[in-house]
Design a protein around this motif. Structure first.
Motif, mmCIF file in Angstrom:
data_model
loop_
_atom_site.group_PDB
_atom_site.id
_atom_site.type_symbol
_atom_site.label_atom_id
_atom_site.label_comp_id
_atom_site.label_asym_id
_atom_site.label_seq_id
_atom_site.Cartn_x
_atom_site.Cartn_y
_atom_site.Cartn_z
ATOM 1 N N SER A 262 -25.970 -2.452 24.338
ATOM 2 C CA SER A 262 -25.084 -3.618 24.420
ATOM 3 C C SER A 262 -25.355 -4.410 25.688
ATOM 4 N N SER A 266 -28.177 -8.940 27.121
ATOM 5 C CA SER A 266 -28.327 -10.039 28.064
ATOM 6 C C SER A 266 -29.767 -10.539 28.112
ATOM 7 N N GLY A 399 -21.291 -12.151 22.025
ATOM 8 C CA GLY A 399 -22.143 -12.655 23.088
ATOM 9 C C GLY A 399 -22.628 -14.063 22.829
ATOM 10 N N ILE A 402 -21.290 -17.150 24.652
ATOM 11 C CA ILE A 402 -21.685 -17.564 25.991
ATOM 12 C C ILE A 402 -22.309 -18.956 25.964
ATOM 13 N N LEU A 418 -26.735 -14.224 32.533
ATOM 14 C CA LEU A 418 -27.481 -13.244 31.749
ATOM 15 C C LEU A 418 -28.445 -12.442 32.618
#
Length: 439
Positions: A262, A266, A399, A402, A418
């Motif tokens: 997880s 990023s 995510g 973002i 990130l």
């Protein structure tokens, strides 16, 4: 050992085996077929990787939507749908797959459906435009992603039964490396041969080429020699899914891996924001796209085999180094953007940054795949793959939000956030247990 077939000699050369039939963690009946299966899996995996690059939701489809005049909202949906559509349904699908002693047919079905979806995208691109074209391709992308999910959940299980430990990373690294060369050739064509303002036919040809690659991959995969596997857990899909989720509670190593994966998102979420910066410099023509594809192709062809060999020795270290590299690249990109450095305005310099990011992304992807396959057993592998992918699918959708920050603070600020996430992921990954078994 006296070689009886040339394929065993080539297998020895690539893997470094002194005995092509040495096996680790695969059924004994598969030992004699391992050299053959290695190359069959390599060929099919290569075809699917090339097809994925020809239909990339991070590079090809956004440029296609620009030509079609699709709304910007739909461009933002491409990557989340492409990734989450693959991952989310797998927990339920895995239960049905477990009923099958032979699972290569699931991969073949997924590959054929992927080909059909890409072919229909090509038709939509050729005959529709504007919002209608965009929504049609988005709907087909959902089908495509679900089909790729079938391939994903079955491929690792077949790999775990046909190719032994300490050979899987090499196999995946080789296929990614050769696919990177094909991607590089595409980028060179777009950069130096194609008209920078070429028409829609180039994108139609790419989608049809991807469809053809998937069909060829399905034909190759048919010849893999798979031994029957365990079918426990193949009952009611919902009940089995809930039981599989219990692995997160009962297996601490697996739980830590899912948390690490997880955090590593990023790295996966960063490329579209690099593309946003690049588009501002290139004006969106094919020359800008070509440079990014070239960088992506070089990254895959040069780094994937090296990441594969490192992954066979320590998949944990491969993930950590790749995440750290992505974090450092993001910090540098943010610094150049905020200081209005002329380097960022140089298309070649920006392509260099994208190249390093591609190298890091390849390391993360390969490292976490090898880590999961090596950590799991033949009884738990399918369930762990499905649980991990389902959790990551949910996290991926979250995510994707973002991107909203990019509307307020710009792409550079998102890249910074990130990058910090990637550095945290690198530190966390080093806490994982080592599972690789180097020679």
């Amino acid at each position: 050992m006296s070689k009886t077939h040339p394929i065993e000699g080539l297998y020895d050369l690539i893997t470094g085996d002194e005995d092509a039939r040495v096996c680790k963690d695969i059924p004994s009946a598969s030992c004699n077929d391992q050299p053959r299966n290695f190359f069959v899996y390599l060929g099919a995996n290569l075809m699917s990787k090339v097809a994925d690059e020809f239909s990339s939701a991070k590079l090809i489809l956004p440029w296609l939507f620009g030509y079609l005049g699709a709304p910007g909202l739909l461009v933002g949906l491409l990557v989340p749908i492409r990734e989450a559509g693959v991952l989310l349904p797998q927990l339920a699908v895995a239960a049905y797959i477990r009923r099958l002693p032979l699972r290569k047919g699931v991969w073949i079905l997924g590959s054929v459906l992927s080909a059909l979806a890409l072919a229909l995208m090509a038709v939509a691109a050729l005959t529709l435009e504007g919002a209608l074209a965009g929504w049609t391709i988005i709907a087909l992308l959902v089908v495509f992603s679900l089909a790729r999910g079938l391939c994903s959940v079955s491929a690792k299980d077949v790999l775990g039964k046909t190719v032994s430990k300490s050979r899987r990373g090499n196999l995946m690294g080789l296929s990614a490396g050769v696919a990177g060369l094909a991607t590089l050739a595409l980028g060179l064509y777009l950069q130096f041969v194609a008209d920078a303002h070429a028409n829609i036919l180039i994108f139609v040809a790419l989608l049809l080429g991807g469809a053809l690659c998937f069909l060829l991959g399905a034909l190759v995969f048919r010849s893999i020699r798979e031994q029957p596997g365990a079918t426990e857990g193949g009952g009611n899909a919902i009940a089995t899914a809930l039981e599989s989720i219990g692995l997160l509670r009962s297996d601490a190593d697996f739980r830590r891996f899912v948390i690490a994966r997880s955090a590593l998102l990023s790295v996966a979420l960063a490329p579209p924001f690099y593309v946003l910066l690049a588009q501002a410099q290139s004006g969106g023509d094919l020359s800008g796209l070509g440079l990014l594809i070239i960088a992506n192709g070089i990254a895959g062809s040069l780094s994937a085999p090296l990441w594969g060999r490192l992954g066979d020795r320590s998949a944990r270290l491969a993930m950590a180094l790749a995440a750290a590299l992505a974090g450092a690249t993001g910090l540098l990109t943010w610094a150049l953007a905020t200081s209005a450095s002329p380097l960022l305005a140089d298309p070649l310099a920006f392509a260099g940054l994208f190249l390093v990011l591609g190298i890091a992304h390849a390391g993360v992807r390969l490292g976490r795949k090898v880590y999961l396959v090596d950590m799991a057993t033949s009884e738990t592998r399918a369930a762990m793959v499905a649980v991990s992918n389902t959790v990551i699918g949910v996290v991926m959708l979250a995510g994707g939000l973002i991107g909203v920050l990019g509307d307020y603070y710009g792409a550079a600020s998102v890249i910074l956030a990130l990058a910090l996430g990637a550095l945290f992921a690198a530190l966390y990954v080093m806490r994982l247990r080592e599972v690789s078994e180097p020679d």
